[in-house]
Motif scaffolding. Structure first.
Motif, mmCIF file in Angstrom:
data_model
loop_
_atom_site.group_PDB
_atom_site.id
_atom_site.type_symbol
_atom_site.label_atom_id
_atom_site.label_comp_id
_atom_site.label_asym_id
_atom_site.label_seq_id
_atom_site.Cartn_x
_atom_site.Cartn_y
_atom_site.Cartn_z
ATOM 1 N N SER A 101 0.802 -1.016 -0.202
ATOM 2 C CA SER A 101 0.148 -0.118 0.093
ATOM 3 C C SER A 101 0.959 1.130 0.012
ATOM 4 O O SER A 101 1.907 1.200 0.504
ATOM 5 N N THR A 117 -8.023 1.603 6.090
ATOM 6 C CA THR A 117 -8.197 1.773 5.029
ATOM 7 C C THR A 117 -6.574 1.870 4.058
ATOM 8 O O THR A 117 -6.135 2.780 4.656
ATOM 9 N N TYR A 118 -6.756 1.276 3.286
ATOM 10 C CA TYR A 118 -5.264 1.402 2.570
ATOM 11 C C TYR A 118 -5.504 2.022 1.143
ATOM 12 O O TYR A 118 -6.481 1.549 0.423
ATOM 13 N N GLN A 119 -4.358 2.698 0.684
ATOM 14 C CA GLN A 119 -4.426 3.307 -0.532
ATOM 15 C C GLN A 119 -3.313 2.819 -1.645
ATOM 16 O O GLN A 119 -2.714 2.234 -1.145
ATOM 17 N N VAL A 145 -3.359 0.109 -3.449
ATOM 18 C CA VAL A 145 -2.983 -1.293 -3.080
ATOM 19 C C VAL A 145 -2.504 -2.058 -4.070
ATOM 20 O O VAL A 145 -3.000 -2.248 -5.582
ATOM 21 N N ASN A 150 -8.555 1.769 -3.272
ATOM 22 C CA ASN A 150 -8.763 1.899 -2.092
ATOM 23 C C ASN A 150 -9.310 0.394 -1.414
ATOM 24 O O ASN A 150 -9.944 -0.134 -1.978
#
Length: 224
Positions: free
Chosen positions: A71, A106-108, A110, A156
């Motif tokens: 991420s 929450t990961y951006q 990815v 996301n």
């Protein structure tokens, strides 16, 4: 007095042990897990613009050695990975490769990565099939003998505590023949009657298939 001290020490150690075990169990249960899965679909490829030739892929495998979750965001780059050694049958439906456990959030930007590597006796990736045009049907094999990464991306991804998720990557095999003409396959070199497409045989075809494979994957991420 000595007996009392021994008793108090034993009670203290027992309470400490229970506390440590309880904390560990609670932490594991709260961590979301992602199951990495892989499948192939659309296993027939039309060759060229005129539907006079096609490749039908019928069997194959990959040797997975690692799954990885990456991420990129405002706080920098995060990476979680799990090592494994698994031979994946690409034609047996959905194959479960491995699992990643990571903190909720929450990961951006990815990336879901599956690392394939050759073993002592097998390549990293292999597809077998048959090519049919105006002439007889010819066996064909696409062989990747060097490390190869199946990489899919999402903008996301949100994971919640105490939940499980599936990251299903699908390889669309109908896209592999883009840029390949019937003439190229009709004139391809054969080894014992088979068109072997590898880094040392029919190299032009190999480079096209390899680049197409990198663009043929898509990801579906969902809750269990």
């Amino acid at each position: 007095m000595k007996i009392q001290n021994i008793f108090l020490t034993t009670v203290f150690l027992s309470i400490t042990t229970v506390f440590m075990v309880s904390c560990k169990k609670e932490q594991n249960s709260a961590s979301p897990g992602i199951s990495y899965q892989l499948q192939t679909k659309n296993r027939a490829s039309v060759v060229g613009r005129v539907e006079s030739g096609n490749i039908v892929w019928t069997s194959g495998f990959g040797n997975a050695t690692e799954v990885k979750f990456e991420s990129k965001g405002p706080n920098g780059k995060l990476e979680y990975k799990s090592n494994l050694q698994q031979r994946i049958d690409l034609f047996s439906g959905v194959s479960v490769i491995g699992n990643i456990t990571l903190p909720p959030g929450t990961y951006q930007e990815v990336e879901f990565d599956v690392e394939l590597n050759p073993t002592a006796t097998e390549p990293a990736f292999l597809l077998n099939g048959s090519y049919t045009s105006t002439g007889p049907t010819t066996p064909v094999s696409f062989v990747i003998s060097t490390p190869f990464e199946i990489k899919t991306e999402m903008n996301n991804v949100t994971v919640s505590a105490n939940n499980g998720y599936n990251a299903l990557t699908s390889l669309n095999l109908s896209l592999l023949s883009r840029g390949i003409t019937q003439t190229m396959l009709d004139n391809a070199a054969k080894t014992n009657g088979t068109i072997i497409i590898s880094s040392s045989s029919n190299v032009d075809l190999y480079n096209i298939l390899l680049n197409n494979l990198k663009e043929s994957d898509e990801i579906e991420f969902k809750h269990d």
